[in-house]
Write an enzyme that holds these catalytic residues in place. Structure first.
Site, short mmCIF file in Angstrom:
data_model
loop_
_atom_site.label_atom_id
_atom_site.label_comp_id
_atom_site.label_asym_id
_atom_site.label_seq_id
_atom_site.Cartn_x
_atom_site.Cartn_y
_atom_site.Cartn_z
N ALA A 131 -21.93 -11.46 -19.23
CA ALA A 131 -21.59 -10.13 -19.74
C ALA A 131 -20.37 -10.30 -20.64
O ALA A 131 -19.63 -11.29 -20.52
CB ALA A 131 -21.27 -9.21 -18.58
N GLY A 176 -23.86 -12.81 -16.20
CA GLY A 176 -24.98 -11.92 -16.54
C GLY A 176 -26.17 -12.67 -17.11
O GLY A 176 -27.31 -12.23 -16.95
N GLU A 179 -28.02 -13.97 -14.26
CA GLU A 179 -28.64 -12.83 -13.56
C GLU A 179 -29.90 -12.35 -14.28
O GLU A 179 -30.90 -12.01 -13.64
CB GLU A 179 -27.61 -11.70 -13.43
CG GLU A 179 -26.50 -12.08 -12.45
CD GLU A 179 -25.31 -11.13 -12.52
OE1 GLU A 179 -24.67 -11.08 -13.58
OE2 GLU A 179 -25.03 -10.44 -11.52
N GLU A 199 -18.18 -15.72 -12.15
CA GLU A 199 -17.37 -14.50 -12.17
C GLU A 199 -16.08 -14.62 -11.39
O GLU A 199 -15.04 -14.07 -11.80
CB GLU A 199 -18.19 -13.30 -11.63
CG GLU A 199 -19.23 -12.76 -12.58
CD GLU A 199 -20.57 -13.46 -12.48
OE1 GLU A 199 -20.64 -14.53 -11.85
OE2 GLU A 199 -21.55 -12.95 -13.02
N1 CAA Z 1 -18.05 -12.70 -23.25
C1 CAA Z 1 -17.50 -12.58 -24.47
N2 CAA Z 1 -17.32 -13.62 -25.31
C2 CAA Z 1 -17.74 -14.83 -24.91
C3 CAA Z 1 -18.33 -15.03 -23.66
C4 CAA Z 1 -18.51 -13.90 -22.80
N3 CAA Z 1 -19.09 -13.98 -21.61
N4 CAA Z 1 -18.63 -16.34 -23.53
C5 CAA Z 1 -18.24 -16.94 -24.67
N5 CAA Z 1 -17.69 -16.01 -25.51
C6 CAA Z 1 -17.15 -16.24 -26.83
C7 CAA Z 1 -15.80 -16.93 -26.76
O1 CAA Z 1 -14.77 -15.99 -26.50
C8 CAA Z 1 -15.72 -17.56 -28.14
O2 CAA Z 1 -15.37 -16.57 -29.06
P1 CAA Z 1 -14.33 -16.93 -30.25
O3 CAA Z 1 -15.01 -17.97 -31.06
O4 CAA Z 1 -14.17 -15.61 -30.95
O5 CAA Z 1 -13.09 -17.43 -29.59
C9 CAA Z 1 -17.17 -17.95 -28.42
O6 CAA Z 1 -17.97 -17.16 -27.55
C10 CAA Z 1 -17.46 -19.41 -28.14
O7 CAA Z 1 -17.05 -19.69 -26.80
P2 CAA Z 1 -16.08 -20.90 -26.42
O8 CAA Z 1 -15.16 -21.24 -27.54
O9 CAA Z 1 -15.46 -20.60 -25.11
O10 CAA Z 1 -17.17 -22.09 -26.29
P3 CAA Z 1 -17.04 -23.40 -25.38
O11 CAA Z 1 -18.15 -24.30 -25.79
O12 CAA Z 1 -15.68 -23.95 -25.39
O13 CAA Z 1 -17.32 -22.88 -23.88
C11 CAA Z 1 -18.48 -21.60 -22.23
C12 CAA Z 1 -18.59 -22.34 -23.57
C13 CAA Z 1 -18.25 -22.59 -21.10
C14 CAA Z 1 -19.82 -20.90 -21.99
C15 CAA Z 1 -17.34 -20.58 -22.27
O14 CAA Z 1 -17.49 -19.78 -23.44
C16 CAA Z 1 -17.26 -19.66 -21.10
O15 CAA Z 1 -16.81 -20.06 -20.04
N6 CAA Z 1 -17.69 -18.38 -21.28
C17 CAA Z 1 -17.58 -17.39 -20.27
C18 CAA Z 1 -18.60 -17.60 -19.17
C19 CAA Z 1 -18.43 -16.55 -18.09
O16 CAA Z 1 -17.42 -16.49 -17.42
N7 CAA Z 1 -19.48 -15.70 -17.90
C20 CAA Z 1 -19.43 -14.65 -16.92
C21 CAA Z 1 -18.99 -13.38 -17.54
S1 CAA Z 1 -18.69 -12.12 -16.36
C22 CAA Z 1 -20.22 -11.48 -16.01
O17 CAA Z 1 -21.23 -11.89 -16.53
C23 CAA Z 1 -20.18 -10.35 -15.02
C24 CAA Z 1 -21.46 -9.75 -14.66
O18 CAA Z 1 -22.23 -10.27 -13.91
C25 CAA Z 1 -21.76 -8.40 -15.13
#
Ligand code: CAA
Length: 325
Positions: A131, A176, A179, A199
């Site tokens: 998400a 998400g 999920e 999360e």
């Molecule tokens: N939301 C918003 N933006 C996201 C994102 C997310 N879930 N995941 C990645 N992005 C964005 C980053 O902020 C980044 O944007 P910028 O270029 O503007 O900085 C871009 O995508 C590329 O990401 P990274 O630079 O972080 O890429 P990476 O290769 O270094 O890492 C990754 C990849 C491991 C997937 C890392 O992006 C990451 O950990 N993302 C978050 C994963 C996460 O925590 N997901 C759970 C979200 S909470 C949820 O989903 C709750 C629910 O159930 C409702």
């Protein structure tokens, strides 16, 4: 998205559907994806796809204002592909994307040509990285509840759909994203897929059904471990855990989804729907009620013409011709 399967004929096929659907933004977006490399002007595009300029301009506008598109593999008519196209944010699910996906799914529910739907992410890095964290950061508790319900409803719509959903996990499927994959009937992962519910690392819990579906799919022990640690699981471990059905090279994900669609489409369509419905509904029922439910569907399907055709074809040693009746 396997662009290799697209050609002008495909575009014309989609235009036909587009007219039928009063210029669906999703098909428009897909047409634009096909054409984006050449970046045509409205005039060129209108000429190329034989449409008037007003409609073409509308397609361009709609296409550019949407995060994702869907395409249908028209050579077999059995598979629709939804590609979540928000590559810059690793296809993260903002409220807008969830809304658009929900609409696309409702739209495809009415499409008789596509019994199977594959869901995948644009680019070669992510299916869906979760998400949208930036959108969630400023949500108050009531907004967070509403967002959670939006995601849960999307997943529920896929799980209870009369269609068969395949998640083609072409990279990160986190939070998400995991999920959404869990709500699909089948999960095909590329060798570089990474799945998980991270999360807790953000100080939150899964909100699109992960705390419920993950234990039902992989069992309580492994699910609790993934939920509490937030660790990412690589494709081979995900396969061992039963989180994914198969692992393929990235460029084989959609071709394999097509093969599955063709295999399923050769079976009795009502039978496929009922078998999957009994299995999914039965999960939340006590055993005696679940068996009663199965027996009733078994009785109901015995009233169909397809049942007679399937058995007759077997006894006559020929291929059955099912008509969804
Ligand atoms: N939301 C918003 N933006 C996201 C994102 C997310 N879930 N995941 C990645 N992005 C964005 C980053 O902020 C980044 O944007 P910028 O270029 O503007 O900085 C871009 O995508 C590329 O990401 P990274 O630079 O972080 O890429 P990476 O290769 O270094 O890492 C990754 C990849 C491991 C997937 C890392 O992006 C990451 O950990 N993302 C978050 C994963 C996460 O925590 N997901 C759970 C979200 S909470 C949820 O989903 C709750 C629910 O159930 C409702």
């Amino acid at each position: 998205m396997n662009q290799g399967n697209w050609n002008l004929e495909t575009v014309h096929g989609e235009i036909f559907r587009l007219e039928k659907l009063s210029c669906s933004p999703f098909i428009a977006a897909q047409i634009m994806k096909v054409l984006e490399k050449s970046n045509p002007s409205t005039t060129d595009l209108a000429k190329w796809i034989s449409l008037d300029q007003v409609l073409t301009a509308r397609i361009l506008k709609l296409a550019n204002s949407h995060y994702y598109g869907y395409s249908k593999h028209i050579s077999t008519l059995n598979l629709a592909i939804i590609t979540i196209t928000r590559e810059k944010a690793l296809n993260a699910l903002s409220p807008d994307v969830v809304t658009e996906l929900t609409t696309a799914i409702a739209e495809l529910e009415l499409d008789d040509d596509a019994p199977v739907i594959a869901l995948t992410g644009a680019g070669d890095k992510a299916f869906v990285a979760g998400a949208d964290i930036a959108a969630m950061r400023d949500m108050n508790p009531m907004e967070a509840v509403a967002f959670s319900e939006m995601g849960a409803n999307l997943c529920q719509a896929m799980e209870t759909s009369s269609k068969t959903y395949i998640a083609a996990v072409n990279g990160f499927a986190l939070g998400g994203g995991c999920e959404v994959a869990l709500a699909c009937d089948f999960v095909y992962a590329s060798t570089k897929a990474k799945l998980g519910q991270p999360e807790v690392k953000l100080g939150i819990i899964p909100g699109f059904g992960g705390t419920q579906r993950l234990p039902r799919v992989i069992g309580l022990g492994p699910a609790l471990e993934l939920l509490a640690t937030g660790r990412h699981v690589k494709a081979d471990e995900a396969l061992r855990l039963g989180l994914v059905n198969h692992v393929y090279a990235a460029d084989q994900l959609l071709p394999e989804a097509r093969k599955l669609a063709d295999t399923i489409a050769a079976n009795g369509p009502i039978a496929v729907r009922y078998a999957m419905e009994a299995a999914l509904k039965g999960r939340s029922l006590p055993m005696d009620e679940a068996l009663w439910y199965e027996a009733n569907l078994f009785g109901l399907i015995s009233s169909t013409a397809d049942m007679k055709e399937g058995m007759r074809a077997f006894l006559e040693k020929r291929k059955a011709e099912f008509r969804d009746e």
